[in-house]
Motif scaffolding. Structure first.
Motif, short mmCIF file in Angstrom:
data_model
loop_
_atom_site.label_atom_id
_atom_site.label_comp_id
_atom_site.label_asym_id
_atom_site.label_seq_id
_atom_site.Cartn_x
_atom_site.Cartn_y
_atom_site.Cartn_z
N ALA A 132 0.71 -0.96 0.23
CA ALA A 132 -0.09 -0.32 0.00
C ALA A 132 1.26 1.09 -0.04
O ALA A 132 0.39 2.30 -0.63
CB ALA A 132 -0.92 -0.36 1.26
N VAL A 192 -1.68 -5.17 -3.12
CA VAL A 192 -2.25 -5.06 -2.05
C VAL A 192 -3.92 -6.66 -2.55
O VAL A 192 -3.80 -6.60 -1.07
CB VAL A 192 -2.56 -4.13 -2.15
N MET A 224 -4.39 -0.89 8.06
CA MET A 224 -4.65 0.87 6.89
C MET A 224 -4.23 2.03 7.69
O MET A 224 -3.88 2.54 7.12
CB MET A 224 -6.11 0.49 6.24
N PHE A 266 -13.93 7.10 -2.07
CA PHE A 266 -12.78 7.23 -0.12
C PHE A 266 -13.22 7.07 0.33
O PHE A 266 -12.62 6.17 1.54
CB PHE A 266 -11.17 8.68 -0.60
N THR A 280 -3.27 10.23 2.71
CA THR A 280 -4.56 9.74 1.92
C THR A 280 -4.18 9.27 0.92
O THR A 280 -4.86 7.63 0.25
CB THR A 280 -5.32 10.53 1.57
N ARG A 321 -2.25 6.19 1.37
CA ARG A 321 -1.69 5.47 1.05
C ARG A 321 -3.23 4.66 1.21
O ARG A 321 -3.53 3.16 1.37
CB ARG A 321 -1.18 4.83 2.62
N LEU A 322 -4.11 5.69 1.96
CA LEU A 322 -5.56 4.86 2.38
C LEU A 322 -6.45 4.04 0.98
O LEU A 322 -7.07 3.55 1.09
CB LEU A 322 -6.71 5.89 2.60
N VAL A 323 -5.90 4.71 0.07
CA VAL A 323 -6.12 4.70 -1.04
C VAL A 323 -5.94 3.82 -2.36
O VAL A 323 -6.62 2.67 -2.56
CB VAL A 323 -6.44 6.02 -2.27
N PHE A 324 -5.08 3.58 -1.82
CA PHE A 324 -4.00 2.14 -2.90
C PHE A 324 -4.44 1.65 -1.48
O PHE A 324 -4.97 -0.18 -2.17
CB PHE A 324 -2.47 3.04 -1.79
N GLY A 325 -5.06 1.34 0.18
CA GLY A 325 -4.89 -0.06 0.61
C GLY A 325 -6.03 -0.34 0.17
O GLY A 325 -6.30 -1.80 0.25
#
Lengths: 129, 129, 129, 129, 129, 129
Positions: D75, D83, D104, E34, F113, F115-119
């Protein structure tokens, strides 16, 4: 509190065997701190050395090109130790100042254009699919 | 809402001049989406093309090595478009499947060992200073 | 010219209140330089501390696992300060040398295979969609 | 022009042997596209699989923690494929929605504070040296 | 198997309250994916929204500058979703095509020179210490 | 073994001409180590300076905003030298402590954020396509 490098004299036989193979393969009197640090995990030391020895050996690409690719990745990731050690290896393999300069120029341009692609959200051309 | 590629027919004379130089230099019938997107900023289009033309030209390193370095950086940064377009350029310059395989192997190992250096906080050897 | 750490004695009441909460929560005699630097922006100090306290608290994952994840991210990003401070926190939470060794091995492999995926442009399997 | 996955039926005996070991070790009917792509370089396929099998095996850390660390790195690097595949593996190993949520949250905070450290140029505390 | 966005009608009261605050604050009819994804962890949803609302509010920097900085970071990290959503926000706040072009030009140059610094191992000038 | 900065007195006429232009343009008595290092490749020195001069000049965005964007990228990439030199430039252009604090807050949130999107593997909203 951080870990310290494990010197040859203090190493277990398994670790010492890897050190000795590195020294013999590279014809150097001692191994770098990188190996002395990851030696805290003998399995990682052995696996990493065997992988690196296989990957960096002459093949379809010669060792000089491989070392320059290593420097390119390390400069992209900002790994100072890795840049220094592989720049030294590349120079030993024949990299001149002019070659290093062009290597860095390509690394810089690639990092720049990668972000132009991300920022402009460029879509793949039909011809590249 | 996102920007669209600017086609040759819709381009300003300044943009068209860059497109034409790319096409002539590379002997291709059209320019890639990359150029058609950054053409939204004609100054960036011109500067990027002139820089890339200079940097990727044959010099101390040959174009094949330069394209492989470009792929190495792009794979490290996760730029899919850049990997595809420069892998294609590298193949046109002579990269075989075996060379691509070794390139990726080095890129993978470099990314791995970069993080071992970061994680183990390896200090620079005296000999590398 | 760079900013200097703001010591407890020189801090505003709002900053001091955060420092005191960190010290009480962690049972430490003083806060780290990290907090003393971001204290130049009291809103960021307060928000970051409250977020970190909430995120790192025991929950579905125990604090040791959370600290190791923190180290994994920090090693990936090459943040030396972050690796050291969270490695120290992980060790206080029970991380042994063997656990640290395996943590680094996973971090290394993940960084390697991430780039193999980027370089080979691996497409998502049907079963993963 | 990009490479295509090498299916079992089209694979060389050496590649097939690795596929078979992956299938047996993981008790799955087929291997993921990741393996079918890096199979274009049989040496990388073999080395990567053997390394991954060793690194991800139960040890001082259990497989669930290892898979979560893998997700954390992936991530951070923005590797979508990685991921998804390792999130799936982590869920098979017992990761609940609550655990994924906390994973996360830590990944997000670590990426944020890593940059606060870089931006504020935080110097290492004496106690961490 | 991957998580799906949590729609308003299916959300818990706590999640719905955050959605409603986002909608009211931004005067939009629905929240982006998101928020609907991180809603799987209500604590992260609430904390992230409250942090973002505080951080992106007008202050010493105006919202347009803040959104452009967000785009700069997102393009550097290769987060396509983040580039698109914050480019849209920046355009709503007044970003013109010319401003976007210059933003991208700076992002490109910064990513390039960052790597020249890493590759040439530039040491800090006395005047910058 | 690493390269050393090339001082004005030791520079070739071509390098000296670039140094002199930097000094005149910026009204500084000497150039930074960055320029003295990339001067080992005069073509890169000239191209980088001319590009930077063009990109950082006042335009649709003012120099202060451009320098802050430069700092945002450099903090994201962990380039300590770049953060320090462009933070200094931003302060000379008028950046206050409050502005720097907000800049860092946005950089931190964006990295989180992203990484939150990626994760969470957030998919693009219809409205953003």
């Amino acid at each position: 509190m951080p870990l310290s490098p494990i010197q040859h004299a203090d190493a277990s036989p398994a670790v010492r065997a890897v050190y000795d193979d590195i020294k013999a393969t590279r014809a150097v009197p001692d191994v770098n701190n990188f190996w002395k640090m990851i030696a805290h995990d003998p399995a990682t030391l052995k696996r990493t050395w065997e992988s690196l020895k296989e990957v960096m050996a002459p093949g379809a690409l010669d060792p000089l090109v491989k070392e320059m690719i290593f420097v390119a990745v390390s400069a992209t990731n900002g790994c100072s130790y890795c840049v220094r050690s592989h720049e030294a290896a590349a120079r030993r393999a024949g990299m001149t100042d002019a070659m290093f300069g062009e290597l860095m120029a390509v690394v810089g341009m690639a990092n720049e254009t990668n972000r132009l692609v991300f920022g402009y959200q460029v879509e793949l051309d039909e011809a590249l699919k």
